[in-house]
Design an enzyme around this catalytic site. Structure first.
Site, PDB file in Angstrom:
ATOM      1  N   LEU A  50      -3.214   2.193  -2.378  1.00  0.00           N
ATOM      2  CA  LEU A  50      -4.098   2.670  -1.308  1.00  0.00           C
ATOM      3  C   LEU A  50      -4.222   4.186  -1.284  1.00  0.00           C
ATOM      4  O   LEU A  50      -5.209   4.716  -0.760  1.00  0.00           O
ATOM      5  CB  LEU A  50      -3.590   2.171   0.048  1.00  0.00           C
ATOM      6  CG  LEU A  50      -3.706   0.660   0.285  1.00  0.00           C
ATOM      7  CD1 LEU A  50      -3.154   0.306   1.657  1.00  0.00           C
ATOM      8  CD2 LEU A  50      -5.156   0.219   0.162  1.00  0.00           C
ATOM      9  N   GLU A  96      -8.236 -10.965  -7.417  1.00  0.00           N
ATOM     10  CA  GLU A  96      -9.470 -10.778  -8.187  1.00  0.00           C
ATOM     11  C   GLU A  96      -9.223 -11.008  -9.675  1.00  0.00           C
ATOM     12  O   GLU A  96     -10.034 -11.633 -10.367  1.00  0.00           O
ATOM     13  CB  GLU A  96     -10.024  -9.380  -7.931  1.00  0.00           C
ATOM     14  CG  GLU A  96     -10.534  -9.210  -6.515  1.00  0.00           C
ATOM     15  CD  GLU A  96     -11.044  -7.817  -6.210  1.00  0.00           C
ATOM     16  OE1 GLU A  96     -12.132  -7.698  -5.631  1.00  0.00           O
ATOM     17  OE2 GLU A  96     -10.336  -6.842  -6.535  1.00  0.00           O
ATOM     18  N   GLU A 116      -7.586  -6.170   2.445  1.00  0.00           N
ATOM     19  CA  GLU A 116      -8.557  -5.074   2.558  1.00  0.00           C
ATOM     20  C   GLU A 116      -9.130  -4.948   3.967  1.00  0.00           C
ATOM     21  O   GLU A 116      -9.390  -3.850   4.455  1.00  0.00           O
ATOM     22  CB  GLU A 116      -9.699  -5.272   1.547  1.00  0.00           C
ATOM     23  CG  GLU A 116      -9.312  -5.017   0.097  1.00  0.00           C
ATOM     24  CD  GLU A 116      -8.690  -6.214  -0.587  1.00  0.00           C
ATOM     25  OE1 GLU A 116      -8.517  -6.172  -1.816  1.00  0.00           O
ATOM     26  OE2 GLU A 116      -8.367  -7.220   0.100  1.00  0.00           O
ATOM     27  N   GLY A 124     -13.511  -4.942  -4.130  1.00  0.00           N
ATOM     28  CA  GLY A 124     -14.364  -4.235  -5.078  1.00  0.00           C
ATOM     29  C   GLY A 124     -14.200  -4.668  -6.516  1.00  0.00           C
ATOM     30  O   GLY A 124     -14.831  -4.113  -7.410  1.00  0.00           O
TER      31      GLY A 124
END
Length: 242
Positions: A50, A96, A116, A124
């Site tokens: 992050l 992902e 998120e 993303g």
């Protein structure tokens, strides 16, 4: 090393890692028939750092996201089927990555989350496209809005994995499945990896035509004819054989 230089070195290492994945799939030898993605340590992948997000402007954010889209597409639409061996955290970018694989084996320690939403962010790396295919839009929305976390058995029931195994058996099971996949006819594996997802996303009329074309291409190969002859002559294993 100062904190700033450490963060810069960490970012470079992660970019090098993502590009290493891309180079790996671009450079697969022709005799490779399947790939297993595994992880060292207790966790498959806990996603991004992050601290990077606080220093990246909008255009850099788009570029970073598109880089991951390109890398994960090398997995999903690469030359061979990919099996992912999951354990521990499969969180954010880790989910992902897992969703880009074709077969997922989850150890009991596996848990899934998309944090998120609690960080003021949005996925993303392709999650908004791939994860709803596995569990549906409403369940993904719930994960992001509420921080809901699924364990290995829940993930199996929802479709986040196709197999759930005891801790320590993920890699072994993934390798066994990859070996089974590697024995398939290459034209069938190609059709499953390249054609099946596109057919599933097409409108039915186009999908039926693509299916007919792919079926004709596969059955017209010498390999398929030889396998069918072996089956008809009783030389091939039955469907129940493992």
């Amino acid at each position: 090393m100062t904190p700033d230089s450490f963060r810069t070195a960490s970012r470079r290492a992660r970019v090098a890692s993502s590009l290493g994945v891309e180079r790996f799939f671009d450079g697969l030898e022709p005799d490779v028939r399947a790939v297993v993605i595994d992880a060292d340590g207790d966790h498959f992948c806990a996603g991004l750092d992050l601290s990077e997000m606080t220093e990246r402007d909008t255009l850099a954010g788009v570029s970073h996201s598109r880089m991951w889209h390109r890398v994960f597409e090398k997995i999903e639409f690469g030359p061979v089927p990919v099996v992912a061996a999951l354990k521990g955290a499969v969180v954010g970018g880790g989910l992902e990555l897992a969703a880009a694989a074709h077969v997922r084996v989850a150890e009991e320690s596996t848990f899934y989350a998309l944090p998120e939403g609690q960080r003021g962010l949005f996925v993303g790396g392709g999650a908004s496209v791939r994860v709803p295919r596995l569990i549906g839009v409403s369940r993904m929305a719930d994960m992001m809005l509420t921080g809901r976390r699924y364990d290995a058995q829940e993930g199996l029931a929802l479709g986040l994995s196709q197999y759930a195994v005891a801790d320590g058996l993920g890699r072994k099971t993934a390798l066994e499945l990859a070996g089974r996949i590697a024995r398939n006819a290459p034209q069938t594996n190609f059709a499953v990896v390249q054609a099946l997802p596109r057919i599933a996303e097409a409108n039915p009329r186009d999908g039926f035509l693509m299916e007919s074309l792919m079926a004709a291409i596969a059955q017209g190969t010498d390999d398929a004819k030889g396998r069918m002859q072996d089956f008809l002559a009783g030389r091939a294993g039955k469907v129940t054989d493992q």
